[in-house]
Scaffold this motif. Sequence first.
Motif, PDB file in Angstrom:
ATOM      1  N   ALA A 162       7.574   8.089   6.362  1.00 41.68           N
ATOM      2  CA  ALA A 162       8.900   7.606   5.967  1.00 41.68           C
ATOM      3  C   ALA A 162       9.173   6.224   6.559  1.00 41.68           C
ATOM      4  CB  ALA A 162       9.957   8.602   6.417  1.00 41.68           C
ATOM      5  N   THR A 163       8.768   6.023   7.823  1.00 43.68           N
ATOM      6  CA  THR A 163       8.959   4.712   8.462  1.00 43.68           C
ATOM      7  C   THR A 163       8.173   3.639   7.733  1.00 43.68           C
ATOM      8  OG1 THR A 163       9.286   5.781  10.602  1.00 43.68           O
ATOM      9  CG2 THR A 163       8.688   3.441  10.613  1.00 43.68           C
ATOM     10  N   ALA A 164       6.918   3.949   7.390  1.00 44.98           N
ATOM     11  CA  ALA A 164       6.099   2.982   6.660  1.00 44.98           C
ATOM     12  C   ALA A 164       6.719   2.641   5.312  1.00 44.98           C
ATOM     13  CB  ALA A 164       4.688   3.536   6.474  1.00 44.98           C
ATOM     14  N   ASP A 204       7.995  -1.051   4.266  1.00 47.76           N
ATOM     15  CA  ASP A 204       7.405  -1.711   3.100  1.00 47.76           C
ATOM     16  C   ASP A 204       8.479  -2.172   2.128  1.00 47.76           C
ATOM     17  OD1 ASP A 204       4.833  -1.448   4.003  1.00 47.76           O
ATOM     18  OD2 ASP A 204       4.419   0.411   2.914  1.00 47.76           O
ATOM     19  N   LEU A 205       9.498  -1.331   1.953  1.00 54.43           N
ATOM     20  CA  LEU A 205      10.591  -1.721   1.060  1.00 54.43           C
ATOM     21  C   LEU A 205      11.367  -2.912   1.608  1.00 54.43           C
ATOM     22  CD1 LEU A 205      11.963   1.790  -0.004  1.00 54.43           C
ATOM     23  CD2 LEU A 205      10.665   0.189  -1.408  1.00 54.43           C
ATOM     24  N   ALA A 206      11.417  -3.034   2.951  1.00 61.46           N
ATOM     25  CA  ALA A 206      12.173  -4.126   3.580  1.00 61.46           C
ATOM     26  C   ALA A 206      11.351  -5.395   3.737  1.00 61.46           C
ATOM     27  CB  ALA A 206      12.684  -3.675   4.950  1.00 61.46           C
ATOM     28  N   THR A 207      10.085  -5.369   3.292  1.00 60.29           N
ATOM     29  CA  THR A 207       9.205  -6.523   3.462  1.00 60.29           C
ATOM     30  C   THR A 207       8.718  -6.981   2.098  1.00 60.29           C
ATOM     31  OG1 THR A 207       8.458  -5.583   5.560  1.00 60.29           O
ATOM     32  CG2 THR A 207       7.160  -7.392   4.667  1.00 60.29           C
ATOM     33  N   SER A 208       8.682  -8.303   1.907  1.00 62.09           N
ATOM     34  CA  SER A 208       8.226  -8.855   0.635  1.00 62.09           C
ATOM     35  C   SER A 208       6.703  -8.991   0.626  1.00 62.09           C
ATOM     36  CB  SER A 208       8.863 -10.219   0.391  1.00 62.09           C
ATOM     37  OG  SER A 208       8.426 -11.151   1.383  1.00 62.09           O
ATOM     38  N   ASP A 209       6.166  -9.211  -0.567  1.00 64.21           N
ATOM     39  CA  ASP A 209       4.722  -9.415  -0.689  1.00 64.21           C
ATOM     40  C   ASP A 209       4.287 -10.669   0.056  1.00 64.21           C
ATOM     41  OD1 ASP A 209       4.526  -7.139  -2.212  1.00 64.21           O
ATOM     42  OD2 ASP A 209       4.629  -8.206  -4.139  1.00 64.21           O
ATOM     43  N   ALA A 210       5.108 -11.696   0.025  1.00 63.33           N
ATOM     44  CA  ALA A 210       4.759 -12.939   0.721  1.00 63.33           C
ATOM     45  C   ALA A 210       4.700 -12.724   2.226  1.00 63.33           C
ATOM     46  CB  ALA A 210       5.780 -14.027   0.376  1.00 63.33           C
ATOM     47  N   GLU A 211       5.616 -11.918   2.756  1.00 61.85           N
ATOM     48  CA  GLU A 211       5.610 -11.646   4.200  1.00 61.85           C
ATOM     49  C   GLU A 211       4.389 -10.810   4.591  1.00 61.85           C
ATOM     50  OE1 GLU A 211      10.456 -11.691   4.971  1.00 61.85           O
ATOM     51  OE2 GLU A 211       9.431  -9.831   4.403  1.00 61.85           O
ATOM     52  N   ARG A 212       3.987  -9.896   3.729  1.00 63.61           N
ATOM     53  CA  ARG A 212       2.778  -9.118   4.023  1.00 63.61           C
ATOM     54  C   ARG A 212       1.535  -9.995   3.953  1.00 63.61           C
ATOM     55  NH1 ARG A 212       5.750  -4.873   1.637  1.00 63.61           N
ATOM     56  NH2 ARG A 212       5.200  -5.558  -0.474  1.00 63.61           N
ATOM     57  N   ALA A 213       1.526 -10.927   3.002  1.00 67.55           N
ATOM     58  CA  ALA A 213       0.392 -11.842   2.905  1.00 67.55           C
ATOM     59  C   ALA A 213       0.313 -12.736   4.133  1.00 67.55           C
ATOM     60  CB  ALA A 213       0.508 -12.682   1.638  1.00 67.55           C
ATOM     61  N   SER A 237       2.722  -1.425   8.600  1.00 65.11           N
ATOM     62  CA  SER A 237       3.962  -1.923   7.992  1.00 65.11           C
ATOM     63  C   SER A 237       4.822  -2.666   9.021  1.00 65.11           C
ATOM     64  CB  SER A 237       4.752  -0.760   7.394  1.00 65.11           C
ATOM     65  OG  SER A 237       4.039  -0.128   6.356  1.00 65.11           O
ATOM     66  N   TRP A 238       4.796  -2.199  10.258  1.00 62.09           N
ATOM     67  CA  TRP A 238       5.611  -2.844  11.300  1.00 62.09           C
ATOM     68  C   TRP A 238       5.136  -4.267  11.586  1.00 62.09           C
ATOM     69  CZ3 TRP A 238      10.080  -2.634  13.575  1.00 62.09           C
ATOM     70  CH2 TRP A 238      10.300  -3.321  14.770  1.00 62.09           C
ATOM     71  N   ILE A 239       3.844  -4.520  11.475  1.00 60.11           N
ATOM     72  CA  ILE A 239       3.319  -5.862  11.752  1.00 60.11           C
ATOM     73  C   ILE A 239       3.986  -6.898  10.862  1.00 60.11           C
ATOM     74  CG2 ILE A 239       1.249  -7.297  11.554  1.00 60.11           C
ATOM     75  CD1 ILE A 239      -0.390  -4.875  12.455  1.00 60.11           C
ATOM     76  N   SER A 240       3.974  -6.659   9.550  1.00 60.06           N
ATOM     77  CA  SER A 240       4.582  -7.635   8.634  1.00 60.06           C
ATOM     78  C   SER A 240       6.085  -7.713   8.824  1.00 60.06           C
ATOM     79  CB  SER A 240       4.236  -7.276   7.188  1.00 60.06           C
ATOM     80  OG  SER A 240       4.647  -5.956   6.906  1.00 60.06           O
ATOM     81  N   TYR A 241       6.718  -6.570   9.075  1.00 62.92           N
ATOM     82  CA  TYR A 241       8.178  -6.571   9.231  1.00 62.92           C
ATOM     83  C   TYR A 241       8.588  -7.286  10.519  1.00 62.92           C
ATOM     84  CZ  TYR A 241      12.971  -4.833   9.592  1.00 62.92           C
ATOM     85  OH  TYR A 241      14.356  -4.752   9.711  1.00 62.92           O
ATOM     86  N   SER A 242       7.887  -7.020  11.622  1.00 60.98           N
ATOM     87  CA  SER A 242       8.258  -7.630  12.900  1.00 60.98           C
ATOM     88  C   SER A 242       7.984  -9.124  12.904  1.00 60.98           C
ATOM     89  CB  SER A 242       7.495  -6.951  14.039  1.00 60.98           C
ATOM     90  OG  SER A 242       6.095  -7.129  13.883  1.00 60.98           O
TER      91      SER A 242
END
Length: 683
Positions: free
Chosen positions: A19-21, A25-34, A86-91
């Motif tokens: 659920a956290t992941a 993921d919903l709170a992070t954009s594709d550009a932020e993950r990239a 997921s936390w890496i991209s969000y943080s």
Amino acid sequence: MSRVLEPVSVGTVSLAALATAAWLDLATSDAERAAASTGLGTATALPGLLLAAASVVVLLARPRDTVGRLLGAVALVWTVDGALDSWISYSLANGLPGTDLAYWFVARVGALLLSGLVALLLLYPTGRLLTGTWRTAATGVVLASLALPVMLLLAPDSVVFAAGEPVGSTEVVPFPWSDDTAEAMLRGAQVLTLGSVVAAVGLVWARHRQAAAAERTQLRWLLWAGIMCVLMVLAAVTLAVGGAVTTVLLDLAVAALAVSVAIGLLRPGLGDVDALVAWTLTTAVVAAIVVAVDLAVLAAGTALLGDRLDQRDVTLVVLVLAIVVYGPLRAWLGGLVHRLLLGRRSDRYGAVSALAARLETIGTVDEQLPALASAVADTFKVRHVRVEVITPDGGLLSASHGTPPAEVQEIDIAYQDERIGRLVLPAQGYRSMLSPRDQGLLVDLVRQAAVAIRARLLATELQESRERLVLGREDDRRRIRRDLHDGLGPALGGVALRLQAAGNAIEADPDRARELVAVARTEVGEALDDVRRLVHDLRPPALDDLGLEAAVRQQAERVRSEVDVSVRADGTTGLPAAVEVAAYRIVSEALTNVVKHAGASHVDVCLEAGPAALTVVVADDGRGIAEDVTAGVGLLSLRERAEELGGRCEVVCPEGGGTTVRAVLPYGGHVTDTGHDDEGATR
């Protein structure tokens, strides 16, 4: 409470991580993950949740199960790894702390999942490593599986992470050598850990070879999961579509692993796993052939038509090929693969009818037994079958197919609830595993053969019995003729001559005449004795003079000086003459055997007439008959006398000791005694 706490904790933590992941993921954009060089953590965590579900199911049914706990540990690492991904991209996108720790876990601890897979292969299904010399090999494989995780913990960041990844310091301890050395050691650790997976698969095969039947069924579920994992990985690599399709394929592989492990541990007999394996392989091969045909047709079409083949035409061609090629090809190939793997056990009717047709063309039991052995071997694709049949005289007929293995399993052959033989099959090998459906087919095959073999044995026995009857009748005729010709005939002839001489001398020499008459009287008495002996051999006079019950009691009095005999009879008047003679002879022979061989102190003789048969029981309290003693002439004569009337006679030794002779002599309800009604009850 404690037995529920552990599985609930595994399920709760894994579900919370997923659920956290998903939320991150919903709170992070594709550009932020990239920018963070990460993917969707939800896709990573989902397989872990599937393993967690399997762990919960296993631990609820079998608390503290080692394999269930291992599944839970792998599931926790997997789902937490996805949440931290997921936390890496969000943080990074929001400037929050904990990024370095998340990078450290994902990059350096995630490799423990491979070690968990190796441990699962080595411990499933018993929760223990292999025994004996295999334990040393298994321990070495476990250590090899830890090479990559340990090296990832020690290697510097410059080797673990690619250039340009936004990561701080994740080094636990300073690496004492150069980056080139660290990279070489890391590559070597990868080879060791990946090689440990292959070695673990080999040890699973070794476990299967030495496992009992139930454990081998559990291992076959793991085999199916392994096939599914390989097929999904090959599909992902072959299609090379990446993204969501690859994720779905890998999730399906993990789902197959989770489901198969849970079924193998808790309910290995849930379905026909052999058929499932064959179906999976068949479907995979057929799908590969269809795809190859599609690609070949499309390539040929493109080469011939060029740009005139648009997307609509491509779709139509693929659809037509799937309908025309896939169905017939799958049916044919499915049958071929199943026959190659497991024989004809799926074609139940075909196997039984083929055996029936084969047995109909074979005349003797010596030919039918090899035919049955060959049919079972062909149907079940086993390398050895041995058939043994007990003959009516207690002997044993046998036939073998193939080379006998070191370990075998035995299955009884029965006919009308009577054991008439056994089948011997290999105990090892996946083809020797018999599912409930296979066992049903084997019963049908054996029953079909048992009927044919039993009928042939009975026909042979009947023919031999007829020959014995004819020979016995001719021997009796020869004996009677000899007695009449050599004994009674000359005696009566001598009497006639003496009476004639006495008649001639009655006036001239009366004393001589009286002397001749006296000699003739003596010879007539001897002739009468011979007549009585001949009559007794044909039918005991006591049966006509006294009746069956009194005649049997007379026989009991004859041996009472040797053994105590009690006689009980019910409804024995008015029986057919042949039944009376057979019963009298059986009792006489049985009492003689008791006196000669049993060493008994008491014998019970029971004669009980029913609506359609007379039951004769002679039970003593003697020493019984040893198992290695071959039936003699006396015991065989008991059986023959009963079978002459269509009845049966058995000689058994009860557990309490002694010997019991029990004969059933049918007479088809032709009882003239009015002391019994239609139901056979005594009035």
